[in-house]
Write a protein that holds these residues in place. Structure first.
Motif, PDB file in Angstrom:
ATOM      1  N   ASP A  11       0.922  -1.312   0.022  1.00 47.80           N
ATOM      2  CA  ASP A  11       0.586  -0.107   0.221  1.00 47.80           C
ATOM      3  C   ASP A  11       1.076   1.098  -0.009  1.00 47.80           C
ATOM      4  O   ASP A  11       0.580   2.391  -0.766  1.00 47.80           O
ATOM      5  CB  ASP A  11      -1.133   0.251   1.074  1.00 47.80           C
ATOM      6  CG  ASP A  11      -2.588  -1.415   1.439  1.00 47.80           C
ATOM      7  OD1 ASP A  11      -2.466  -1.210   0.051  1.00 47.80           O
ATOM      8  OD2 ASP A  11      -2.893  -1.328   1.953  1.00 47.80           O
ATOM      9  N   ARG A  12       1.821   1.005   0.906  1.00 45.87           N
ATOM     10  CA  ARG A  12       2.699   2.336   0.441  1.00 45.87           C
ATOM     11  C   ARG A  12       3.516   2.939  -0.380  1.00 45.87           C
ATOM     12  O   ARG A  12       3.806   3.886  -0.796  1.00 45.87           O
ATOM     13  CB  ARG A  12       3.675   2.330   2.306  1.00 45.87           C
ATOM     14  CG  ARG A  12       4.850   3.528   1.932  1.00 45.87           C
ATOM     15  CD  ARG A  12       5.809   3.265   3.115  1.00 45.87           C
ATOM     16  NE  ARG A  12       7.110   2.370   3.067  1.00 45.87           N
ATOM     17  CZ  ARG A  12       7.260   0.900   3.637  1.00 45.87           C
ATOM     18  NH1 ARG A  12       6.846   1.309   4.232  1.00 45.87           N
ATOM     19  NH2 ARG A  12       8.247   0.293   2.943  1.00 45.87           N
ATOM     20  N   GLY A  15       0.695   3.427  -2.786  1.00 45.63           N
ATOM     21  CA  GLY A  15       0.133   5.484  -2.753  1.00 45.63           C
ATOM     22  C   GLY A  15       1.374   6.515  -3.364  1.00 45.63           C
ATOM     23  O   GLY A  15       0.592   7.268  -3.646  1.00 45.63           O
ATOM     24  N   ARG A  16       2.392   6.022  -2.243  1.00 42.47           N
ATOM     25  CA  ARG A  16       4.043   7.142  -3.399  1.00 42.47           C
ATOM     26  C   ARG A  16       3.496   6.998  -4.731  1.00 42.47           C
ATOM     27  O   ARG A  16       4.060   8.080  -5.256  1.00 42.47           O
ATOM     28  CB  ARG A  16       4.890   6.327  -2.947  1.00 42.47           C
ATOM     29  CG  ARG A  16       6.675   6.966  -3.251  1.00 42.47           C
ATOM     30  CD  ARG A  16       7.499   6.859  -2.892  1.00 42.47           C
ATOM     31  NE  ARG A  16       7.705   5.946  -1.211  1.00 42.47           N
ATOM     32  CZ  ARG A  16       7.844   5.371  -1.594  1.00 42.47           C
ATOM     33  NH1 ARG A  16       8.617   4.062  -2.185  1.00 42.47           N
ATOM     34  NH2 ARG A  16       7.943   4.337  -0.381  1.00 42.47           N
ATOM     35  N   THR A  18       1.126   6.523  -7.207  1.00 40.35           N
ATOM     36  CA  THR A  18      -0.123   7.767  -6.657  1.00 40.35           C
ATOM     37  C   THR A  18       0.294   8.897  -7.061  1.00 40.35           C
ATOM     38  O   THR A  18      -0.468   9.853  -7.645  1.00 40.35           O
ATOM     39  CB  THR A  18      -1.596   6.905  -6.304  1.00 40.35           C
ATOM     40  OG1 THR A  18      -1.915   5.630  -7.059  1.00 40.35           O
ATOM     41  CG2 THR A  18      -2.706   7.835  -6.598  1.00 40.35           C
ATOM     42  N   ALA A  19       1.043   9.201  -5.886  1.00 39.50           N
ATOM     43  CA  ALA A  19       0.946  11.014  -5.378  1.00 39.50           C
ATOM     44  C   ALA A  19       2.065  11.225  -6.220  1.00 39.50           C
ATOM     45  O   ALA A  19       1.778  12.686  -6.678  1.00 39.50           O
ATOM     46  CB  ALA A  19       1.671  10.600  -4.052  1.00 39.50           C
TER      47      ALA A  19
END
Length: 92
Positions: A11-12, A15-16, A18-19
């Protein structure tokens, strides 16, 4: 394009990535965000098969992201042709 995979991303990491997408974005439609190919990842796979839907030719079976390689740039990544060479040399 050789294939698509999100398996193996924690997930981390997802998320990175995606950001960071807006920084690399080159276009989008209702379902897809196009980005410059700048992120290098290691992808493991269990098999390879010719595919009429993959522009590069072969499709990866059970592909998963093993890790990201932030110290490498896209110019240092292996070419798609090296994947095809695995089958012709008996590497798979």
């Amino acid at each position: 394009m050789l294939g698509k995979t999100f398996k193996g991303l924690i997930d981390r990491t997802l998320g990175r990535r995606t950001a960071e997408s807006p920084v690399r974005e080159t276009g989008r439609d209702a379902r897809t965000v196009l980005v410059r190919p700048e992120v290098v990842v290691v992808v493991a796979f269990d098999g390879l098969q010719g595919s009429p839907r993959c522009p590069a030719g072969p499709a990866l079976w059970f592909a998963r992201v093993v890790r990201c390689r932030p110290e490498r740039n896209a110019a240092e990544a292996e070419a798609v042709t090296s994947v095809g060479e695995l089958t012709s040399s008996g590497g798979l």
